[in-house]
Design an enzyme around this catalytic site. Structure first.
Site, short mmCIF file in Angstrom:
data_model
loop_
_atom_site.label_atom_id
_atom_site.label_comp_id
_atom_site.label_asym_id
_atom_site.label_seq_id
_atom_site.Cartn_x
_atom_site.Cartn_y
_atom_site.Cartn_z
N ARG A 61 0.85 -1.20 0.00
CA ARG A 61 0.00 0.00 0.00
C ARG A 61 0.88 1.24 0.00
O ARG A 61 1.74 1.37 0.88
CB ARG A 61 -0.90 -0.04 1.24
N LYS A 97 2.07 -7.91 4.63
CA LYS A 97 1.64 -6.68 3.97
C LYS A 97 2.83 -5.72 3.98
O LYS A 97 3.72 -5.84 4.82
CB LYS A 97 0.48 -6.05 4.76
N ALA A 255 -18.86 -1.45 -2.37
CA ALA A 255 -18.19 -0.16 -2.60
C ALA A 255 -17.05 -0.01 -1.60
O ALA A 255 -16.10 -0.79 -1.63
CB ALA A 255 -19.21 0.97 -2.50
N ALA A 276 -18.64 -7.77 -1.37
CA ALA A 276 -17.20 -7.82 -1.66
C ALA A 276 -16.38 -6.80 -0.88
O ALA A 276 -15.17 -6.97 -0.74
CB ALA A 276 -16.98 -7.55 -3.15
N ASN A 278 -14.17 -4.57 1.46
CA ASN A 278 -13.31 -4.88 2.59
C ASN A 278 -13.79 -4.11 3.82
O ASN A 278 -14.34 -3.03 3.70
CB ASN A 278 -11.87 -4.44 2.27
P1 NAI Z 1 -14.15 -0.14 -7.94
O1 NAI Z 1 -13.43 1.11 -7.56
O2 NAI Z 1 -14.00 -0.70 -9.31
O3 NAI Z 1 -15.72 0.03 -7.66
C1 NAI Z 1 -16.25 0.66 -6.54
C2 NAI Z 1 -17.55 1.32 -6.98
O4 NAI Z 1 -18.23 1.78 -5.82
C3 NAI Z 1 -17.32 2.54 -7.89
O5 NAI Z 1 -18.13 2.41 -9.06
C4 NAI Z 1 -17.76 3.73 -7.02
O6 NAI Z 1 -18.34 4.77 -7.76
C5 NAI Z 1 -18.78 3.06 -6.11
N1 NAI Z 1 -19.02 3.74 -4.84
C6 NAI Z 1 -18.12 4.34 -4.02
N2 NAI Z 1 -18.73 4.77 -2.90
C7 NAI Z 1 -20.03 4.44 -3.02
C8 NAI Z 1 -21.18 4.62 -2.20
N3 NAI Z 1 -21.11 5.24 -1.03
N4 NAI Z 1 -22.37 4.14 -2.63
C9 NAI Z 1 -22.46 3.51 -3.83
N5 NAI Z 1 -21.41 3.31 -4.65
C10 NAI Z 1 -20.22 3.77 -4.25
O7 NAI Z 1 -13.72 -1.21 -6.83
P2 NAI Z 1 -13.81 -2.79 -6.91
O8 NAI Z 1 -12.52 -3.35 -7.38
O9 NAI Z 1 -15.08 -3.20 -7.57
O10 NAI Z 1 -13.89 -3.18 -5.35
C11 NAI Z 1 -15.09 -2.99 -4.60
C12 NAI Z 1 -14.85 -3.38 -3.15
O11 NAI Z 1 -14.43 -4.74 -3.08
C13 NAI Z 1 -13.73 -2.57 -2.46
O12 NAI Z 1 -14.09 -2.41 -1.09
C14 NAI Z 1 -12.52 -3.47 -2.58
O13 NAI Z 1 -11.58 -3.22 -1.54
C15 NAI Z 1 -13.17 -4.82 -2.42
N6 NAI Z 1 -12.38 -5.91 -3.00
C16 NAI Z 1 -12.10 -5.90 -4.35
C17 NAI Z 1 -11.38 -6.93 -4.91
C18 NAI Z 1 -11.12 -6.99 -6.38
O14 NAI Z 1 -10.75 -8.06 -6.87
N7 NAI Z 1 -11.31 -5.91 -7.13
C19 NAI Z 1 -10.86 -8.04 -4.08
C20 NAI Z 1 -11.26 -7.99 -2.69
C21 NAI Z 1 -11.98 -6.93 -2.18
#
Ligand code: NAI
Length: 373
Positions: A61, A97, A255, A276, A278
């Site tokens: 990070r 980490k 999100a 999903a 964290n």
């Molecule tokens: P991303 O950044 O592609 O998508 C997140 C989405 O949430 C964005 O479209 C954003 O506009 C939206 N958003 C943000 N705040 C919001 C709110 N208050 N209400 C509604 N929508 C909101 O991120 P990604 O990769 O899809 O990850 C989503 C979550 O899953 C994160 O917490 C990430 O840490 C976790 N995660 C993701 C992994 C992965 O493989 N990408 C693996 C493990 C965990």
């Protein structure tokens, strides 16, 4: 005796209150390494929480921590979490980490990232790094030039690319497991699922749910994105401020962290939370509050382990079918956690932590027998 300013004792006591080896989360760690490369400006901390089950894997990070103590606290907490996540994902990996201190936009340079790679190499494979907040796939490709102990590289660099589809598949099978346990049938056909956040994972999840015949509502801060996903998956759209209040079978936070708190839990109208994001529990009491409200919570670090399994597959050189079957194994793990919580009368979060500890302790016993301590 007061520590002398500027000595190691001073630095360490400032970070951990003066009793480092006995200090809560620090005491649980095998190795914590402060790395410094004055030429490039690299200042980083690598924490190896446990190698009982295998080498410690966890992202790097890059973050502008206010103080070095904040950076230390974060890396210790995150590496400990990785041990539990890998153990419950059934991976022969430990938890680790790294944090690189600084504002990635202002201080990142190829020299700094390369220096970090050299530091990872010096740990001889006890720690495997990966992408995290502030670092990119391109950074991992660069690190690969200094060490083989890196995953999350690009397909061109020998990696497996974006882990989000694997993460979404893991969330989907976790939902089926919760449905079987709580609704008496694993099928999601006709179940109403509210997905909050349709970014990389949420959008892929919406696609899987639509194909399974679920009734879907989606929301995103980015309205155009929510509209697009709603169109693609035949979902209804809700506002990002109201999605968690919808009457539905499963609420899926996808999100940011902290979706489940004293403030939001009384407003939930779902039967289960499986998502999903964290760190969904904004405070430790949240698990108890969900339990008391009769809402089944599938612990986030179990549900979202598909991403870790995806990058681990790069390390273990797994075939695509093995990757998929390992991700699908998240389902039975969720079932075991729900059953253990019911039997022991604890929250599902406590049951997951206990199962993870048992797996690590068992790994410790096995590696001691091998003389590999
Ligand atoms: P991303 O950044 O592609 O998508 C997140 C989405 O949430 C964005 O479209 C954003 O506009 C939206 N958003 C943000 N705040 C919001 C709110 N208050 N209400 C509604 N929508 C909101 O991120 P990604 O990769 O899809 O990850 C989503 C979550 O899953 C994160 O917490 C990430 O840490 C976790 N995660 C993701 C992994 C992965 O493989 N990408 C693996 C493990 C965990």
């Amino acid at each position: 005796m007061e520590p002398m300013p500027g000595t190691v004792t001073d630095i360490v006591s400032a970070a951990a209150g003066g009793a480092v080896f006995d200090h809560g989360v620090f005491a649980a760690h095998e190795q914590v390494v402060f790395v410094h490369d004055p030429g490039s400006g690299l200042r980083a901390i690598i924490a190896v929480h446990s190698t009982a089950l295998g080498p410690a894997l966890g992202g790097a990070r890059f973050f502008p921590y206010r103080t070095e103590a904040d950076a230390l606290a974060d890396v210790l907490r995150l590496s400990q979490g990785m041990t539990a996540k890998a153990a419950l994902a059934g991976l022969e990996l430990g938890g680790g980490k790294a944090v690189i201190i600084g504002d990635a936009r202002a201080t990142r340079s190829d020299a700094l990232i390369t220096a970090f790679g050299r530091m990872v190499e010096r740990l001889g494979g006890r720690y495997i790094t990966a992408e995290d907040v502030g670092t990119t796939v391109a950074d991992m490709d660069l690190i690969r030039r200094s060490t083989r102990h890196v995953v999350g590289t690009s397909p061109a660099g020998g990696g497996l690319g974006d882990p989000s589809p694997s993460t979404a598949l893991g969330v989907f099978v976790a939902m089926e497991a919760v449905a079987a346990h709580s609704f008496g049938n694993p099928s999601l056909a006709g179940r109403h699922v509210a997905v909050a956040g349709v970014g990389k994972v949420g959008a892929a999840l919406a696609g899987l749910l639509a194909a399974a015949g679920a009734r879907l509502t989606v929301a995103d801060l980015d309205d155009a994105r929510a509209r697009q996903v709603a169109r693609d998956s035949g979902a209804e759209q809700a506002g990002p401020d109201e999605i968690h209040t919808l009457a539905c079978d499963i609420y899926a936070p996808c999100a940011m962290g902290g979706a489940l708190s004293r403030r939001t839990i009384p407003r939930l109208s779902c039967r289960a939370v499986v998502g999903a994001a964290n760190n969904q529990l904004a405070e430790p009491a949240a698990a108890e509050l969900l339990d008391r409200a009769g809402i089944v919570y599938a612990p986030d670090y179990v549900v979202n382990a598909g991403g870790l399994i995806h990058v681990a597959a790069e390390h273990f050189r797994l075939a695509a079918t093995d990757l998929s079957s390992r991700v699908r194994a998240i389902g039975p793990t969720v079932t075991a956690i729900l059953a253990a919580a019911r039997t022991a009368g604890t929250t599902t979060a406590a049951a997951a932590d206990r199962l993870a500890q048992a797996r690590v302790a068992n790994g410790n016993a096995v590696s001691s027998q091998k003389g590999d301590v």
